[in-house]
Design a protein around this motif. Structure first.
Motif, mmCIF file in Angstrom:
data_model
loop_
_atom_site.group_PDB
_atom_site.id
_atom_site.type_symbol
_atom_site.label_atom_id
_atom_site.label_comp_id
_atom_site.label_asym_id
_atom_site.label_seq_id
_atom_site.Cartn_x
_atom_site.Cartn_y
_atom_site.Cartn_z
ATOM 1 N N ALA A 152 -4.036 -4.432 17.626
ATOM 2 C CA ALA A 152 -4.988 -4.481 18.735
ATOM 3 C C ALA A 152 -5.134 -3.135 19.422
ATOM 4 C CB ALA A 152 -4.559 -5.543 19.735
ATOM 5 N N GLN A 153 -4.152 -2.245 19.273
ATOM 6 C CA GLN A 153 -4.212 -0.924 19.882
ATOM 7 C C GLN A 153 -5.036 0.063 19.064
ATOM 8 O OE1 GLN A 153 0.422 -0.827 20.474
ATOM 9 N NE2 GLN A 153 -0.476 0.713 21.814
ATOM 10 N N LEU A 154 -5.297 -0.277 17.797
ATOM 11 C CA LEU A 154 -5.895 0.681 16.876
ATOM 12 C C LEU A 154 -7.414 0.555 16.842
ATOM 13 C CD1 LEU A 154 -3.276 0.345 14.007
ATOM 14 C CD2 LEU A 154 -3.218 1.806 16.045
ATOM 15 N N ASP A 155 -8.074 1.638 16.391
ATOM 16 C CA ASP A 155 -9.532 1.705 16.454
ATOM 17 C C ASP A 155 -10.220 0.932 15.340
ATOM 18 O OD1 ASP A 155 -9.688 3.472 18.742
ATOM 19 O OD2 ASP A 155 -8.887 5.022 17.419
ATOM 20 N N GLU A 156 -9.678 0.981 14.148
ATOM 21 C CA GLU A 156 -10.266 0.241 13.028
ATOM 22 C C GLU A 156 -9.199 -0.055 11.995
ATOM 23 O OE1 GLU A 156 -13.266 2.332 10.750
ATOM 24 O OE2 GLU A 156 -12.549 4.274 11.463
ATOM 25 N N LEU A 157 -9.568 -0.928 11.045
ATOM 26 C CA LEU A 157 -8.610 -1.406 10.054
ATOM 27 C C LEU A 157 -9.095 -1.108 8.647
ATOM 28 C CD1 LEU A 157 -7.751 -4.941 11.497
ATOM 29 C CD2 LEU A 157 -6.575 -2.771 11.914
ATOM 30 N N VAL A 158 -8.140 -0.950 7.744
ATOM 31 C CA VAL A 158 -8.447 -0.786 6.333
ATOM 32 C C VAL A 158 -7.549 -1.730 5.548
ATOM 33 C CG1 VAL A 158 -6.794 1.093 5.986
ATOM 34 C CG2 VAL A 158 -8.732 0.887 4.449
ATOM 35 N N SER A 159 -8.110 -2.312 4.479
ATOM 36 C CA SER A 159 -7.346 -3.222 3.632
ATOM 37 C C SER A 159 -7.713 -2.962 2.180
ATOM 38 C CB SER A 159 -7.648 -4.674 4.004
ATOM 39 O OG SER A 159 -6.798 -5.563 3.292
ATOM 40 N N ILE A 160 -6.716 -3.011 1.313
ATOM 41 C CA ILE A 160 -6.926 -2.732 -0.116
ATOM 42 C C ILE A 160 -7.287 -4.029 -0.832
ATOM 43 C CG2 ILE A 160 -5.818 -1.931 -2.242
ATOM 44 C CD1 ILE A 160 -3.949 -0.258 -0.424
ATOM 45 N N PRO A 161 -8.427 -4.084 -1.514
ATOM 46 C CA PRO A 161 -8.773 -5.297 -2.265
ATOM 47 C C PRO A 161 -7.734 -5.556 -3.354
ATOM 48 C CG PRO A 161 -10.668 -3.823 -2.062
ATOM 49 C CD PRO A 161 -9.466 -3.048 -1.617
ATOM 50 N N ALA A 162 -7.217 -6.768 -3.391
ATOM 51 C CA ALA A 162 -6.166 -7.095 -4.354
ATOM 52 C C ALA A 162 -6.258 -8.569 -4.732
ATOM 53 C CB ALA A 162 -4.785 -6.772 -3.773
ATOM 54 N N PRO A 167 -1.738 -10.471 -2.312
ATOM 55 C CA PRO A 167 -2.403 -9.267 -1.825
ATOM 56 C C PRO A 167 -1.478 -8.243 -1.186
ATOM 57 C CG PRO A 167 -2.662 -11.014 -0.226
ATOM 58 C CD PRO A 167 -1.914 -11.620 -1.398
ATOM 59 N N VAL A 168 -0.230 -8.624 -0.898
ATOM 60 C CA VAL A 168 0.675 -7.737 -0.161
ATOM 61 C C VAL A 168 1.303 -6.726 -1.118
ATOM 62 C CG1 VAL A 168 2.704 -7.602 1.310
ATOM 63 C CG2 VAL A 168 1.157 -9.563 1.504
ATOM 64 N N MET A 169 1.053 -5.442 -0.867
ATOM 65 C CA MET A 169 1.577 -4.386 -1.716
ATOM 66 C C MET A 169 2.832 -3.778 -1.103
ATOM 67 S SD MET A 169 -2.003 -2.458 -2.734
ATOM 68 C CE MET A 169 -1.228 -1.503 -4.039
ATOM 69 N N GLY A 172 4.965 1.885 -0.182
ATOM 70 C CA GLY A 172 4.666 3.139 -0.875
ATOM 71 C C GLY A 172 3.418 3.041 -1.734
ATOM 72 N N GLN A 173 3.236 1.893 -2.389
ATOM 73 C CA GLN A 173 2.036 1.701 -3.208
ATOM 74 C C GLN A 173 0.780 1.691 -2.351
ATOM 75 O OE1 GLN A 173 3.207 -2.072 -4.939
ATOM 76 N NE2 GLN A 173 3.549 -1.117 -6.936
ATOM 77 N N ALA A 174 0.829 0.971 -1.231
ATOM 78 C CA ALA A 174 -0.339 0.889 -0.354
ATOM 79 C C ALA A 174 -0.730 2.264 0.162
ATOM 80 C CB ALA A 174 -0.049 -0.061 0.804
ATOM 81 N N ALA A 175 0.261 3.053 0.538
ATOM 82 C CA ALA A 175 -0.033 4.399 1.027
ATOM 83 C C ALA A 175 -0.633 5.258 -0.075
ATOM 84 C CB ALA A 175 1.238 5.036 1.578
ATOM 85 N N THR A 176 -0.103 5.148 -1.277
ATOM 86 C CA THR A 176 -0.601 5.960 -2.389
ATOM 87 C C THR A 176 -2.047 5.623 -2.715
ATOM 88 O OG1 THR A 176 1.625 6.132 -3.339
ATOM 89 C CG2 THR A 176 -0.225 6.572 -4.811
#
Length: 278
Positions: A152-162, A167-169, A172-176
């Motif tokens: 809720a503090q952050l400006d926007e969200l990103v999610s990796i299609p999986a 879906p949970v990576m 380290g994989q998610a960052a890469t």
């Protein structure tokens, strides 16, 4: 731990250019909230080094010393990214940067606005490419990620299609994956050479069409079939944009095939003439 110059991607004290000259002063930093294992911190540092980022910030990290897995997993990032990482609070990051939180679990519609809407990493790249703002990519814990209060503090969200079933990576994989998609925002060149595809001259391509037509004259007696095949090969080659070497090779193949068919035809005729003479 102290932070280094975010534009000093080589760790050599010099400042490199970025992909967009208009955004030379723009910062991209990576923030990891309460990482549980040093190894994942090292993996993220290595991914940052791979894709041109140097400024790593950690919120409540575990103890990281030079004998830990973090340095073992960091590769060459152990020389600059990892030892120069800052320890910060999430409030400090929110105050200073445009923040992008990462999450695998997303809301389905606007009724669940804490985790919705969200972008894919590729969509985030397109969005940030037009905005001159210092940006922090915020990753959560290995087990639970970022909680709703933090998101809720952050400006926007990103999610990796999986895979929706899983879906949970791994952190380290998610960052890469995310940093790979954003690489063009901070790198203006890669280790892969620029390869220009030079289409063959039209005269060479037309010679191939002529040779293919000669081949069809030997292989196909029906006019409508030959016309259809010639039209299809023209469309196929037109879409392929072949090189001069490719067209020359194909022309030679069909020339030899045509010659063999003509020779076989002449041999058959000679045998027929010999049989009739007997």
């Amino acid at each position: 731990m102290t932070g280094g110059d975010p534009a000093d991607r080589d760790g050599d004290g010099t400042v490199d250019g970025t992909a967009d000259a208009d955004h030379d002063d723009r910062e991209f930093v990576v923030v990891v909230v309460e990482p549980e294992t040093p190894g994942n911190v090292g993996t993220i540092a290595r991914a940052m080094k791979n894709f041109g980022l140097t400024d790593l910030k950690l919120v409540d990290p575990p103890e990281i010393d030079r004998d830990s897995e973090a340095y073992g997993f960091a590769g060459h990032a152990r020389e600059d990214v990892l030892p120069n990482a800052d320890t910060v609070t999430l409030d400090e990051v929110v105050e200073r940067y445009h923040t992008v939180g990462t999450t695998a679990i997303t809301g389905e519609d606007a009724r669940r606005h804490v985790r919705f809407p969200f972008k894919t990493p590729a969509e985030l790249r397109e969005s940030l490419s037009t905005v001159d703002t210092d940006t922090a990519l915020v990753f959560g814990r290995e087990g639970t990620g970022l909680n709703n209060e933090e998101l809720a503090q952050l400006d926007e969200l990103v999610s990796i299609p999986a895979n929706p079933d899983y879906p949970v990576m791994n952190l380290g994989q998610a960052a890469t994956v995310t940093l790979y998609e954003l690489r063009s925002l901070v790198l203006d060149e890669y280790q892969l050479p620029d390869v220009e595809h030079e289409r063959a001259a039209e005269s060479e391509i037309e010679r191939f069409y002529d040779q293919f037509g000669a081949f069809l004259s030997e292989a196909e007696s029906r006019d409508h079939k030959r016309e259809r095949s010639e039209r299809l090969i023209r469309r196929l080659v037109g879409r392929a944009h072949p090189t001069s070497k490719e067209v020359t090779t194909l022309t030679g193949v069909f020339r030899r095939a045509t010659g063999l068919m003509e020779h076989a035809d002449h041999s058959d005729r000679a045998r027929d003439d010999e049989s009739r003479a007997r």
